[in-house]
Scaffold this motif. Structure first.
Motif, PDB file in Angstrom:
ATOM      1  N   MET A  27       0.819  -1.164   0.000  1.00  0.00           N
ATOM      2  CA  MET A  27       0.000   0.000   0.000  1.00  0.00           C
ATOM      3  C   MET A  27       0.880   1.251   0.000  1.00  0.00           C
ATOM      4  N   LEU A  28       0.440   2.274  -0.651  1.00  0.00           N
ATOM      5  CA  LEU A  28       1.172   3.516  -0.829  1.00  0.00           C
ATOM      6  C   LEU A  28       0.905   4.438   0.357  1.00  0.00           C
ATOM      7  N   ASP A  29       2.007   4.871   0.988  1.00  0.00           N
ATOM      8  CA  ASP A  29       1.880   5.756   2.142  1.00  0.00           C
ATOM      9  C   ASP A  29       2.057   7.205   1.676  1.00  0.00           C
ATOM     10  N   LEU A  30       1.064   8.032   1.908  1.00  0.00           N
ATOM     11  CA  LEU A  30       1.099   9.423   1.461  1.00  0.00           C
ATOM     12  C   LEU A  30       2.142  10.246   2.206  1.00  0.00           C
ATOM     13  N   ASP A  31       2.463   9.883   3.430  1.00  0.00           N
ATOM     14  CA  ASP A  31       3.489  10.614   4.177  1.00  0.00           C
ATOM     15  C   ASP A  31       4.863  10.434   3.543  1.00  0.00           C
ATOM     16  N   ASP A  32       5.176   9.252   3.016  1.00  0.00           N
ATOM     17  CA  ASP A  32       6.469   9.003   2.359  1.00  0.00           C
ATOM     18  C   ASP A  32       6.599   9.825   1.082  1.00  0.00           C
ATOM     19  N   ILE A  33       5.520   9.956   0.343  1.00  0.00           N
ATOM     20  CA  ILE A  33       5.542  10.738  -0.895  1.00  0.00           C
ATOM     21  C   ILE A  33       5.805  12.205  -0.573  1.00  0.00           C
ATOM     22  N   GLU A  73       7.376  13.444   2.033  1.00  0.00           N
ATOM     23  CA  GLU A  73       8.752  13.619   2.505  1.00  0.00           C
ATOM     24  C   GLU A  73       9.742  13.547   1.353  1.00  0.00           C
ATOM     25  N   ASN A  74       9.512  12.646   0.395  1.00  0.00           N
ATOM     26  CA  ASN A  74      10.401  12.526  -0.775  1.00  0.00           C
ATOM     27  C   ASN A  74      10.350  13.792  -1.624  1.00  0.00           C
ATOM     28  N   ALA A  75       9.158  14.296  -1.830  1.00  0.00           N
ATOM     29  CA  ALA A  75       9.013  15.514  -2.634  1.00  0.00           C
ATOM     30  C   ALA A  75       9.676  16.697  -1.938  1.00  0.00           C
ATOM     31  N   GLU A  76       9.519  16.756  -0.625  1.00  0.00           N
ATOM     32  CA  GLU A  76      10.121  17.839   0.128  1.00  0.00           C
ATOM     33  C   GLU A  76      11.653  17.759   0.109  1.00  0.00           C
ATOM     34  N   GLU A 113      13.470  16.325  -2.222  1.00  0.00           N
ATOM     35  CA  GLU A 113      13.907  16.624  -3.591  1.00  0.00           C
ATOM     36  C   GLU A 113      13.899  18.136  -3.843  1.00  0.00           C
ATOM     37  N   THR A 114      12.900  18.815  -3.330  1.00  0.00           N
ATOM     38  CA  THR A 114      12.813  20.268  -3.484  1.00  0.00           C
ATOM     39  C   THR A 114      13.963  20.946  -2.750  1.00  0.00           C
ATOM     40  N   ARG A 115      14.264  20.483  -1.552  1.00  0.00           N
ATOM     41  CA  ARG A 115      15.391  21.042  -0.805  1.00  0.00           C
ATOM     42  C   ARG A 115      16.709  20.820  -1.546  1.00  0.00           C
ATOM     43  N   ALA A 116      16.897  19.642  -2.082  1.00  0.00           N
ATOM     44  CA  ALA A 116      18.128  19.331  -2.814  1.00  0.00           C
ATOM     45  C   ALA A 116      18.239  20.204  -4.063  1.00  0.00           C
ATOM     46  N   TYR A 117      17.115  20.418  -4.741  1.00  0.00           N
ATOM     47  CA  TYR A 117      17.119  21.265  -5.936  1.00  0.00           C
ATOM     48  C   TYR A 117      17.522  22.698  -5.583  1.00  0.00           C
ATOM     49  N   TYR A 118      16.920  23.266  -4.538  1.00  0.00           N
ATOM     50  CA  TYR A 118      17.244  24.632  -4.134  1.00  0.00           C
ATOM     51  C   TYR A 118      18.667  24.743  -3.592  1.00  0.00           C
TER      52      TYR A 118
END
Length: 181
Positions: free
Chosen positions: A1-7, A9-12, A14-19
């Motif tokens: 099952m897909l956990d929305l909290d993991d998605i 955190e990953n997006a956040e 990735e955004t931090r790494a990009y900036y």
């Protein structure tokens, strides 16, 4: 099952790494611009002395070529918008007479040319000496085709520049020069 909290955190992350990479690249770019600007400022500062010596040598060469006994010996600082196109030197002859030697950019039919003038404090205009050009056909052409109104304009403009725009020497500047010699 897909956990929305993991998605989230990953997006956040990735955004931090990009900036973070964007800030690093921007910082490197700004630092390199600052270094290039610093190099330009330092080179302009050190080139100023040789520029003054070169202009003084040109004024002296023109005065010697025209059999004038005046010799430039000191650069005079001028506070004018014309400082890009004009340089003033104190000159004296063997009798001790003081004059100003001025090298100025004068418009001619062949483009802007450097011209040398001599000016004394009591005169209403500066005396045109000659153009800063090697002897030969080019010198003759420029001298023959030069517009006398331009030469006269600078002859009348130079007294205003010299009388009203000279920056007096500072007291410690005179002491520093004596210490160097």
């Amino acid at each position: 099952m897909l956990d929305l909290d993991d998605i989230g955190e990953n997006a956040e992350s990735e955004t931090r790494a990009y900036y973070k990479t964007l800030l690093i690249k921007g910082g490197i770019f700004c630092a390199s611009l600052a270094v290039v600007f610093g190099i330009l400022v330092v080179s302009a500062f050190f080139a100023n002395r040789s520029w003054k010596k070169g202009l003084m040598a040109e004024v002296q060469a023109v005065l010697e070529k025209n059999e004038s006994d005046f010799v430039p010996y000191e650069y005079v600082r001028v506070k004018s918008n014309l400082t890009v196109g004009i340089a003033v030197f104190r000159c004296k002859n063997s009798k001790g007479t003081q004059r100003y030697g001025v090298i100025s950019r004068v418009s001619t039919l062949y483009g802007p040319m450097a011209a040398v003038y001599l000016y004394s404090d009591n005169s209403p205009s500066a005396d045109f000496v000659d153009f800063v050009l090697p002897e030969g056909s080019v010198h003759d052409r420029v001298s023959d085709a030069s517009i006398h109104s331009q030469i006269d304009y600078w002859g009348k403009k130079i007294p205003h520049v010299v009388k009203n725009q000279i920056i007096p020497k500072k007291k410690n500047e005179t002491k520093n020069r004596k210490g160097r010699k």
